[in-house]
Scaffold this motif. Structure first.
Motif, PDB file in Angstrom:
ATOM      1  N   THR A  39     -26.771 -57.558 101.992  1.00  0.00           N
ATOM      2  CA  THR A  39     -26.859 -59.014 101.868  1.00  0.00           C
ATOM      3  C   THR A  39     -28.203 -59.512 101.366  1.00  0.00           C
ATOM      4  O   THR A  39     -28.311 -60.676 100.950  1.00  0.00           O
TER       5      THR A  39
ATOM      6  N   SER B 149     -29.117 -63.240 100.671  1.00  0.00           N
ATOM      7  CA  SER B 149     -29.745 -63.905 101.814  1.00  0.00           C
ATOM      8  C   SER B 149     -30.585 -62.889 102.583  1.00  0.00           C
ATOM      9  O   SER B 149     -30.112 -61.806 102.905  1.00  0.00           O
TER      10      SER B 149
ATOM     11  N   THR C  41     -26.264 -61.149 116.216  1.00  0.00           N
ATOM     12  CA  THR C  41     -25.774 -62.017 117.287  1.00  0.00           C
ATOM     13  C   THR C  41     -24.374 -61.614 117.732  1.00  0.00           C
ATOM     14  O   THR C  41     -24.067 -61.576 118.934  1.00  0.00           O
ATOM     15  N   ILE C  42     -23.512 -61.289 116.771  1.00  0.00           N
ATOM     16  CA  ILE C  42     -22.161 -60.832 117.102  1.00  0.00           C
ATOM     17  C   ILE C  42     -22.231 -59.544 117.931  1.00  0.00           C
ATOM     18  O   ILE C  42     -21.511 -59.392 118.935  1.00  0.00           O
TER      19      ILE C  42
ATOM     20  N   ASP D  62     -23.479 -60.315 121.488  1.00  0.00           N
ATOM     21  CA  ASP D  62     -22.438 -60.940 122.309  1.00  0.00           C
ATOM     22  C   ASP D  62     -21.455 -59.892 122.825  1.00  0.00           C
ATOM     23  O   ASP D  62     -20.884 -60.045 123.918  1.00  0.00           O
TER      24      ASP D  62
ATOM     25  N   VAL E 241     -29.218 -63.530 106.777  1.00  0.00           N
ATOM     26  CA  VAL E 241     -27.850 -63.583 107.300  1.00  0.00           C
ATOM     27  C   VAL E 241     -27.550 -62.414 108.237  1.00  0.00           C
ATOM     28  O   VAL E 241     -26.630 -62.508 109.073  1.00  0.00           O
ATOM     29  N   TRP E 242     -28.332 -61.328 108.146  1.00  0.00           N
ATOM     30  CA  TRP E 242     -28.121 -60.204 109.065  1.00  0.00           C
ATOM     31  C   TRP E 242     -28.242 -60.645 110.524  1.00  0.00           C
ATOM     32  O   TRP E 242     -27.658 -60.007 111.423  1.00  0.00           O
ATOM     33  N   ARG E 243     -28.982 -61.718 110.772  1.00  0.00           N
ATOM     34  CA  ARG E 243     -29.149 -62.188 112.156  1.00  0.00           C
ATOM     35  C   ARG E 243     -27.811 -62.653 112.746  1.00  0.00           C
ATOM     36  O   ARG E 243     -27.624 -62.600 113.969  1.00  0.00           O
ATOM     37  N   ARG E 244     -26.892 -63.129 111.915  1.00  0.00           N
ATOM     38  CA  ARG E 244     -25.557 -63.481 112.397  1.00  0.00           C
ATOM     39  C   ARG E 244     -24.866 -62.244 112.976  1.00  0.00           C
ATOM     40  O   ARG E 244     -24.239 -62.301 114.042  1.00  0.00           O
ATOM     41  N   TYR E 245     -24.978 -61.140 112.271  1.00  0.00           N
ATOM     42  CA  TYR E 245     -24.278 -59.929 112.693  1.00  0.00           C
ATOM     43  C   TYR E 245     -24.934 -59.305 113.917  1.00  0.00           C
ATOM     44  O   TYR E 245     -24.238 -58.746 114.778  1.00  0.00           O
TER      45      TYR E 245
END
Length: 223
Positions: A174, A178, A187-188, A191, A181-185
């Protein structure tokens, strides 16, 4: 006192100071070039970026691998210190999150580091040695969060390298679009690691240490 040998001739002290200055310039240049372009660059490229002679760089380091080893050791020390600091965080879960985030931030900012850790470019012995320093500290951070009932108890130490690998793949693919955007993954993933009602049981056991080392290329298959 400037740390130089006052018994040495002035010219010799000057040469040593010049050599150390060139060494530090070469190291700074290597950090920048490896981080941006990866380990495919050669020592000539690094010397030009540093503004020092190519012959000087070879005299100081001998070859590119020596530079890679020294800079990789710096990163490992930084990660180990971060793990030790995470153990003192008031919140064990935040200590665990902070450690994973810091390690992945380093990888996101440094293409060369990713190549050392996840490919054959940097040499497996260096990665194996790094693990002997970092893994016990990271394991202690993980166990502390588990003991506090905040991190799923079936997470194993051998899961951590593969979690780093999963998110680092997102970083690699990515980044041209971006850099964040790796920070989204991450976070997933986090969780899925935090204890909560309805947490799904793991369908299979974690890899053993030997199996995980085989996956990472740190030991021969079947050994």
């Amino acid at each position: 006192m400037d740390g130089t040998d006052s018994s040495a001739p002035r010219g010799a002290r000057r040469l040593r100071r010049d050599a150390e200055a060139n060494r530090q310039r070469t190291l700074r240049a290597a950090r920048e070039v490896f981080a941006e372009r990866g380990l495919g660059v050669n020592l000539d490229d690094i010397a030009r970026h540093a503004g020092v002679g190519v012959a000087t760089s070879y005299r100081l380091f001998g070859n590119k691998q020596a530079l890679i080893n020294e800079l990789f050791e710096e990163r490992v020390e930084a990660l180990t210190v971060s793990a030790e600091q995470a153990l003192t965080h008031d919140d064990p879960w935040e200590g665990f999150v902070g450690l994973l985030t810091m390690a992945l931030e380093l990888m996101a900012a440094d293409r060369g580091l990713r190549e050392v850790v996840f490919s054959e470019v940097g040499g497996r012995p260096q990665v194996a040695q790094a693990r002997r320093k970092f893994v016990p500290a990271a394991d202690a951070v993980m166990r502390r969060a588990q003991d506090a009932g905040l991190l799923r108890p079936d997470l194993a130490t051998t899961d951590l390298p593969l979690i780093f690998y999963m998110v680092s793949c997102a970083i690699q693919h990515t980044q041209p679009v971006s850099t964040a955007v790796w920070r989204r993954y991450l976070t997933i993933v986090l969780d899925g690691l935090r204890v909560r009602p309805g947490l799904t049981d793991m369908p299979v056991a974690a890899l053993t240490t030997t199996e995980e080392e085989q996956v990472s290329g740190l030991s021969p298959s079947g050994s």
